[in-house]
Design an enzyme around this catalytic site. Structure first.
Site, PDB file in Angstrom:
ATOM      1  N   HIS A 323      17.293  45.761  54.951  1.00  0.00           N
ATOM      2  CA  HIS A 323      18.614  45.551  55.541  1.00  0.00           C
ATOM      3  C   HIS A 323      19.631  46.585  55.090  1.00  0.00           C
ATOM      4  O   HIS A 323      20.605  46.827  55.813  1.00  0.00           O
ATOM      5  CB  HIS A 323      19.129  44.149  55.201  1.00  0.00           C
ATOM      6  N   GLY A 324      19.451  47.173  53.939  1.00  0.00           N
ATOM      7  CA  GLY A 324      20.433  48.154  53.521  1.00  0.00           C
ATOM      8  C   GLY A 324      20.091  48.787  52.192  1.00  0.00           C
ATOM      9  O   GLY A 324      19.371  48.202  51.372  1.00  0.00           O
TER      10      GLY A 324
END
Length: 499
Positions: A323-324
């Site tokens: 996700h990041g």
């Protein structure tokens, strides 16, 4: 180019659909090629300099997949698979994680290395994971459709390219082969448009109005009180819910206009009674990918509870990093991994009533969202302390006056009253209440459209079969569309664009 923008709705979409339908009458290949070019234009609208990166990734993975499929069952196939996955992950690491790794090394070892300032290409996680799955399936002998134009369309297909769903070649490329999908069908237009409007309303009317209320807490002053902290975190909880749910609906609705059915990606996750049920409902195609291409290859639950818990934790940690590029995402993934381990250990001995199980699961998800949204560990811990009541309870004086005679009793109980902020406080809890009622009590988009018979009626006049909208449904969609379009003067990005 945003789905919720005038340029997309009134220029790109009509042109792309018209060319697709007109060319589809002559040649499936021409129509697929047109839609591929339209999807590349859609991607290049953001920054055309990154088109060679996307095209290079497509050509490399297509050639590698073909080479692997031709050598299935031989050692060379395994070597090519390792090469392909390694190259894909290297590209992802360079653009998404190199700054995090170098910055962390500088902090831990004082190396003083320059931190690269690379712009993250839109959708790189989605098109990388999509193609890794293609390579693995080619190695397993599951790839049968190998036309380049269909593969390029499978990867670049604009309804999913930027923020998912994470597609599987087997469910998509077969649809691109079917000539009937290149014909404009009224039923597809009616249902696709209806689903799209539902998603647009979620984004424009709910998520975008919750966004500033959430930002006020996550980006505001430190040490928020109990009600302020919970109000802001719940505002973000429902902002993310309706933002991602809205995008997923719009992607499915848009794709239906082109005769192509995308897999379901969102299914009322806040109604889940367990964390594993939450992940079967939230970003369903990513959960499927992590299960099929990471958790099961690691051994799944076949080697005892300790190995199972290790596999769960590894899968969720990597899912968090997907996700990041930040330690906050790693913490978020680790927290969900711990939740899953506790759930599996707990469920073998205890069973809670469903309402209590749903409330407990929702509370656990909300706590984890704090790490997902916060930009620093200190900020996340400070906000969690506020949610735990460690910063006390504070209310705006305007809210205290609304309580009438209860204000002195609240003050005696330790509630502090402060000037200003009354309008923000009331707006936050008002929107949170509305969003919660919709999320928990209303049917979701697919449940509504599964019962479309009263809305989209099938009639059989002498000329054959056709479809028409009922008057009530048509008026409702028209009003919703008008309100949404009038609210698009300043379109905002979808939250999942950053992943």
């Amino acid at each position: 180019m945003l789905f919720n923008s005038y340029a997309f709705l009134f220029a790109f979409l009509p042109v792309a659909l018209a060319g697709y339908v007109l060319l589809g009458r002559r040649s499936v290949t021409l129509a697929a090629g047109w839609l591929t070019l339209a999807s590349l234009f859609f991607y290049g609208w953001w920054d055309a300099r990154y088109l060679p990166l996307l095209l290079g990734s497509i050509l490399f993975n297509y050639a590698t997949g073909r080479a692997i499929a031709a050598r299935t069952g031989r050692p060379a196939a395994g070597r090519l698979l390792a090469l392909g996955i390694g190259a894909d992950l290297a590209l992802l690491v360079v653009y998404k994680y190199s700054a995090l790794f170098i910055d962390s090394a500088n902090r831990l070892a004082g190396l003083g290395l320059p931190v690269p300032e690379l712009i993250l290409p839109l959708g790189i996680s989605f098109f990388t994971f999509t193609q890794i799955a293609f390579l693995v399936d080619a190695w397993a002998g599951k790839v049968h459709e190998t036309r380049l134009v269909h593969y390029a369309l499978f990867v670049t297909y604009f309804p999913h390219l930027i923020a998912g769903p994470v597609l599987h070649h087997g469910e998509m490329m077969s649809q691109f082969e079917q000539a009937r999908n290149y014909r404009l069908r009224l039923n597809n237009v009616l249902i696709g448009s209806s689903i799209f409007v539902f998603g647009l309303a979620k984004k424009v009317l709910l998520a975008d109005n919750l966004a500033p209320l959430a930002g006020a807490v996550f980006e505001g002053d430190a040490h928020p009180g109990l009600l302020t902290a919970w109000g802001g975190v719940l505002a973000y909880t429902f902002q993310l819910y309706f933002d991602f749910s809205g995008y997923s609906d719009m992607a499915i609705g848009l794709s239906r206009l082109f005769g192509v059915k995308l897999p379901l990606n969102f299914d009322s996750p806040y109604k889940a009674a367990t964390i594993s049920d939450f992940w079967r409902r939230w970003h369903m195609t990513l959960s499927r990918f992590l299960r099929d291409y990471l958790y099961i290859p690691l051994g799944g639950n076949k080697h005892g509870p300790v190995r199972r818990y290790a596999n769960l934790m590894t899968t969720m940690l990597l899912g968090g990093l997907w996700h990041g590029a930040g330690w906050n995402f790693l913490l978020w993934g680790g927290l969900h991994g711990a939740y899953l381990c506790v759930q599996h250990a707990w469920s073998a001995r205890f069973r809670l009533p469903r309402p209590l199980a749903v409330a407990l699961t929702f509370a656990a998800v909300v706590v984890a969202w704090v790490f997902f949204r916060a930009t620093t560990l200190h900020g996340a811990l400070d906000l969690l302390a506020g949610m735990a009541g460690l910063h006390g309870v504070a209310l705006p004086e305007a809210v205290g006056r609304l309580t009438g005679g209860a204000a002195p009793m609240l003050a005696a109980a330790g509630v502090r009253f402060h000037p200003g902020g009354g309008e923000q406080f009331i707006a936050t809890w008002g929107w949170v209440t509305v969003a919660a009622l919709i999320a928990f009590l209303c049917p979701n988009t697919q449940q509504i459209h599964a019962r479309l018979r009263p809305a989209i009626e099938r009639v059989a006049p002498s000329g054959g079969l056709r479809f028409r909208l009922s008057r009530r449904w048509a008026v409702g969609l028209g009003l919703a569309s008008t309100v949404c379009v009038l609210s698009l003067s300043r379109p905002s990005e979808f939250l999942y664009f950053q992943f």
